[in-house]
Each structure stands twice: as C-alpha cells, then as structure tokens.
Scaffold this motif. Sequence first.
Motif, PDB file in Angstrom:
ATOM      1  N   MET A   1       0.852  -1.181   0.000  1.00 27.71           N
ATOM      2  CA  MET A   1       0.000   0.000   0.000  1.00 27.71           C
ATOM      3  C   MET A   1       0.893   1.238   0.000  1.00 27.71           C
ATOM      4  O   MET A   1       1.851   1.329   0.756  1.00 27.71           O
ATOM      5  CB  MET A   1      -0.917  -0.013   1.226  1.00 27.71           C
ATOM      6  N   ALA A   2       0.517   2.207  -0.853  1.00 28.13           N
ATOM      7  CA  ALA A   2       1.277   3.453  -0.933  1.00 28.13           C
ATOM      8  C   ALA A   2       1.034   4.291   0.313  1.00 28.13           C
ATOM      9  O   ALA A   2      -0.036   4.255   0.907  1.00 28.13           O
ATOM     10  CB  ALA A   2       0.872   4.224  -2.183  1.00 28.13           C
ATOM     11  N   ARG A   3       2.065   5.040   0.692  1.00 28.38           N
ATOM     12  CA  ARG A   3       2.004   5.883   1.890  1.00 28.38           C
ATOM     13  C   ARG A   3       2.209   7.348   1.508  1.00 28.38           C
ATOM     14  O   ARG A   3       2.948   7.672   0.582  1.00 28.38           O
ATOM     15  CB  ARG A   3       3.086   5.479   2.894  1.00 28.38           C
ATOM     16  N   CYS A   4       1.566   8.231   2.265  1.00 30.10           N
ATOM     17  CA  CYS A   4       1.661   9.680   2.039  1.00 30.10           C
ATOM     18  C   CYS A   4       3.081  10.144   2.377  1.00 30.10           C
ATOM     19  O   CYS A   4       3.604   9.841   3.441  1.00 30.10           O
ATOM     20  CB  CYS A   4       0.642  10.398   2.915  1.00 30.10           C
ATOM     21  N   SER A   5       3.663  10.869   1.436  1.00 28.19           N
ATOM     22  CA  SER A   5       5.024  11.346   1.671  1.00 28.19           C
ATOM     23  C   SER A   5       5.049  12.837   2.023  1.00 28.19           C
ATOM     24  O   SER A   5       6.115  13.440   2.091  1.00 28.19           O
ATOM     25  CB  SER A   5       5.889  11.084   0.435  1.00 28.19           C
ATOM     26  N   GLN A   6       3.900  13.423   2.241  1.00 34.49           N
ATOM     27  CA  GLN A   6       3.836  14.837   2.644  1.00 34.49           C
ATOM     28  C   GLN A   6       4.581  15.003   3.961  1.00 34.49           C
ATOM     29  O   GLN A   6       4.391  14.217   4.893  1.00 34.49           O
ATOM     30  CB  GLN A   6       2.367  15.265   2.793  1.00 34.49           C
ATOM     31  N   LEU A   7       5.413  16.008   4.028  1.00 38.39           N
ATOM     32  CA  LEU A   7       6.193  16.232   5.242  1.00 38.39           C
ATOM     33  C   LEU A   7       5.348  16.931   6.304  1.00 38.39           C
ATOM     34  O   LEU A   7       4.639  17.883   6.024  1.00 38.39           O
ATOM     35  CB  LEU A   7       7.432  17.065   4.928  1.00 38.39           C
ATOM     36  N   ARG A   8       5.452  16.410   7.535  1.00 37.09           N
ATOM     37  CA  ARG A   8       4.815  17.060   8.660  1.00 37.09           C
ATOM     38  C   ARG A   8       5.676  18.229   9.104  1.00 37.09           C
ATOM     39  O   ARG A   8       6.765  18.463   8.571  1.00 37.09           O
ATOM     40  CB  ARG A   8       4.664  16.058   9.818  1.00 37.09           C
ATOM     41  N   LEU A  16       0.815   8.007   6.422  1.00 37.25           N
ATOM     42  CA  LEU A  16      -0.515   7.406   6.438  1.00 37.25           C
ATOM     43  C   LEU A  16      -0.816   6.790   5.067  1.00 37.25           C
ATOM     44  O   LEU A  16      -0.288   7.242   4.042  1.00 37.25           O
ATOM     45  CB  LEU A  16      -1.574   8.443   6.796  1.00 37.25           C
ATOM     46  N   PRO A  17      -1.698   5.782   5.025  1.00 32.74           N
ATOM     47  CA  PRO A  17      -2.001   5.143   3.737  1.00 32.74           C
ATOM     48  C   PRO A  17      -2.753   6.081   2.783  1.00 32.74           C
ATOM     49  O   PRO A  17      -3.503   6.954   3.205  1.00 32.74           O
ATOM     50  CB  PRO A  17      -2.881   3.945   4.117  1.00 32.74           C
ATOM     51  N   ILE A  18      -2.495   5.874   1.503  1.00 34.70           N
ATOM     52  CA  ILE A  18      -3.178   6.631   0.440  1.00 34.70           C
ATOM     53  C   ILE A  18      -4.319   5.767  -0.061  1.00 34.70           C
ATOM     54  O   ILE A  18      -4.122   4.593  -0.388  1.00 34.70           O
ATOM     55  CB  ILE A  18      -2.210   6.955  -0.711  1.00 34.70           C
ATOM     56  N   GLU A  19      -5.518   6.332  -0.095  1.00 36.80           N
ATOM     57  CA  GLU A  19      -6.680   5.571  -0.557  1.00 36.80           C
ATOM     58  C   GLU A  19      -6.534   5.234  -2.036  1.00 36.80           C
ATOM     59  O   GLU A  19      -6.035   6.045  -2.826  1.00 36.80           O
ATOM     60  CB  GLU A  19      -7.959   6.373  -0.355  1.00 36.80           C
ATOM     61  N   ALA A  20      -6.990   4.047  -2.404  1.00 41.90           N
ATOM     62  CA  ALA A  20      -6.972   3.644  -3.810  1.00 41.90           C
ATOM     63  C   ALA A  20      -7.804   4.632  -4.629  1.00 41.90           C
ATOM     64  O   ALA A  20      -8.891   5.030  -4.215  1.00 41.90           O
ATOM     65  CB  ALA A  20      -7.532   2.226  -3.956  1.00 41.90           C
ATOM     66  N   GLY A  21      -7.281   5.071  -5.744  1.00 41.67           N
ATOM     67  CA  GLY A  21      -8.007   5.983  -6.622  1.00 41.67           C
ATOM     68  C   GLY A  21      -7.825   7.449  -6.280  1.00 41.67           C
ATOM     69  O   GLY A  21      -8.417   8.311  -6.938  1.00 41.67           O
ATOM     70  N   PRO A  23      -6.615  11.120  -6.387  1.00 41.86           N
ATOM     71  CA  PRO A  23      -6.104  11.820  -7.575  1.00 41.86           C
ATOM     72  C   PRO A  23      -4.640  12.230  -7.459  1.00 41.86           C
ATOM     73  O   PRO A  23      -3.965  12.406  -8.467  1.00 41.86           O
ATOM     74  CB  PRO A  23      -7.011  13.052  -7.673  1.00 41.86           C
ATOM     75  N   VAL A  24      -4.160  12.401  -6.233  1.00 38.12           N
ATOM     76  CA  VAL A  24      -2.747  12.698  -5.988  1.00 38.12           C
ATOM     77  C   VAL A  24      -2.285  11.835  -4.831  1.00 38.12           C
ATOM     78  O   VAL A  24      -3.093  11.340  -4.045  1.00 38.12           O
ATOM     79  CB  VAL A  24      -2.503  14.201  -5.687  1.00 38.12           C
ATOM     80  N   GLN A  25      -1.000  11.672  -4.711  1.00 36.66           N
ATOM     81  CA  GLN A  25      -0.445  10.763  -3.707  1.00 36.66           C
ATOM     82  C   GLN A  25      -0.403  11.404  -2.320  1.00 36.66           C
ATOM     83  O   GLN A  25       0.655  11.679  -1.764  1.00 36.66           O
ATOM     84  CB  GLN A  25       0.957  10.302  -4.142  1.00 36.66           C
ATOM     85  N   LEU A  26      -1.603  11.641  -1.780  1.00 38.32           N
ATOM     86  CA  LEU A  26      -1.749  12.202  -0.439  1.00 38.32           C
ATOM     87  C   LEU A  26      -2.753  11.370   0.342  1.00 38.32           C
ATOM     88  O   LEU A  26      -3.694  10.816  -0.230  1.00 38.32           O
ATOM     89  CB  LEU A  26      -2.251  13.648  -0.504  1.00 38.32           C
ATOM     90  N   CYS A  27      -2.581  11.326   1.661  1.00 36.07           N
ATOM     91  CA  CYS A  27      -3.559  10.654   2.520  1.00 36.07           C
ATOM     92  C   CYS A  27      -4.827  11.505   2.579  1.00 36.07           C
ATOM     93  O   CYS A  27      -4.842  12.654   2.131  1.00 36.07           O
ATOM     94  CB  CYS A  27      -2.975  10.464   3.928  1.00 36.07           C
ATOM     95  N   SER A  28      -5.886  10.948   3.141  1.00 40.46           N
ATOM     96  CA  SER A  28      -7.162  11.659   3.217  1.00 40.46           C
ATOM     97  C   SER A  28      -7.035  12.985   3.969  1.00 40.46           C
ATOM     98  O   SER A  28      -7.612  13.995   3.569  1.00 40.46           O
ATOM     99  CB  SER A  28      -8.226  10.788   3.892  1.00 40.46           C
ATOM    100  N   SER A  29      -6.275  13.017   5.051  1.00 36.58           N
ATOM    101  CA  SER A  29      -6.117  14.254   5.829  1.00 36.58           C
ATOM    102  C   SER A  29      -5.467  15.356   4.991  1.00 36.58           C
ATOM    103  O   SER A  29      -5.893  16.515   5.028  1.00 36.58           O
ATOM    104  CB  SER A  29      -5.266  14.001   7.077  1.00 36.58           C
TER     105      SER A  29
END
Length: 187
Positions: A1-8, A16-21, A23-29
């Motif tokens: 599963m892909a993970r969010c690479s946004q820096l805190r 956090l996991p990225i939902e399937a589908g 539009p960009v590689q970010l977690c829901s938050s």
Amino acid sequence: MARCSQLRSDGVACGLPIEAGAPVQLCSSHLLAAHDWVARDVGVTDLLPGPCVACGGRVGIRYPSGWVCAVCEWRAGELVDVEIASELRIEVVYYLRYDDRIKIGTSATPRRRIAALPHDEVLAFERGGRGLEQRRHRQFADQRIPRTEWFEIDDTLLDHVSALRAGIEDPWDLYSRWLSTELALRG
C-alpha cells in the motif's frame, strides 16, 4: 500500500495510507487540507442556511467570508431594501395551462395576476411586455380561441414553451433570478 510522503511540521513523512483511486499521492487528511485551501477562493456549493432573501434560491456557495446565493449571487445576510424591492417591476409574457388550452398573457406583477387566473400549471415566462405578447398572439393565431388570450394546445406552441423552459425546472426560479438581478443592479 502506498504511503503519504507529505512532510509534517517536524520534517518527517506523514506515512498514512493513500486511498486507492486518490487523484494525488496524499492521505485523506492532506487531501482535505488541500481541498480547504482551494475552497477559500472558489467556494463550496451547498444548501444555504435559509432561502435567499432576494430570489428564494436554496443553493449557495460557501466561502470563508460567508455565503453567496448560487442563483442570484446575493450575499447571505445582506438585507433587501424593501422600498426598492416593492418598486421592482419586470414585464413578462406568461404561459399558463388550464385543462386543454394555454393562455398567453403579460404582466409586470405575474404573481398577483396569475393567482387571479384559473390554471393548472405555469408553463413558462418570457421577458417582455405587450409588444412581445402581441407578437406571440400573431405567431400562434391558428391555435387562438377567438376573442380570447387562450390557445389550443398543438406541437408548435408546445415546442415554443419547451424552448423557453430549456434547462429550467420551475419558471418562477427564472423570474426570481430576473428580479434579483434588477435588485442587485439598483442596490
């Protein structure tokens, strides 16, 4: 599963996991944070807290600065100048169905006029006064019931009404939009 690479804020990846589908590689938050960032300029369409005082519309656009009616763009919370609103007159040609006939008439106060007429349905409005009404009477003269403003229903008249109603569910919404535009231009 892909993970969010946004820096805190501490410089570490969110993880956090990225939902399937997505539009960009970010977690829901982080997707929601991006949405809120964009929504501050473009707004979010939603139901207004109450009907628009200018046109009665129910759908609005919510901005951080407040609500705007999606129909007439009146700012929610702004008061309508009652004196100006009571003077507003927009002449319309109206099309009413009663049983198996259609009335083509005109009025600058259609709510009052139509309330006084027998009808089953308000079919459409067309912005204009006596001149336009007379042109429509001549246009549909073959269907006219002699010495009245009532017309037999036929395909040409129904096609005309359909063209006027294109994209409009309720003719009163269109009339309200015309009123609110006039009100906005005066206020």
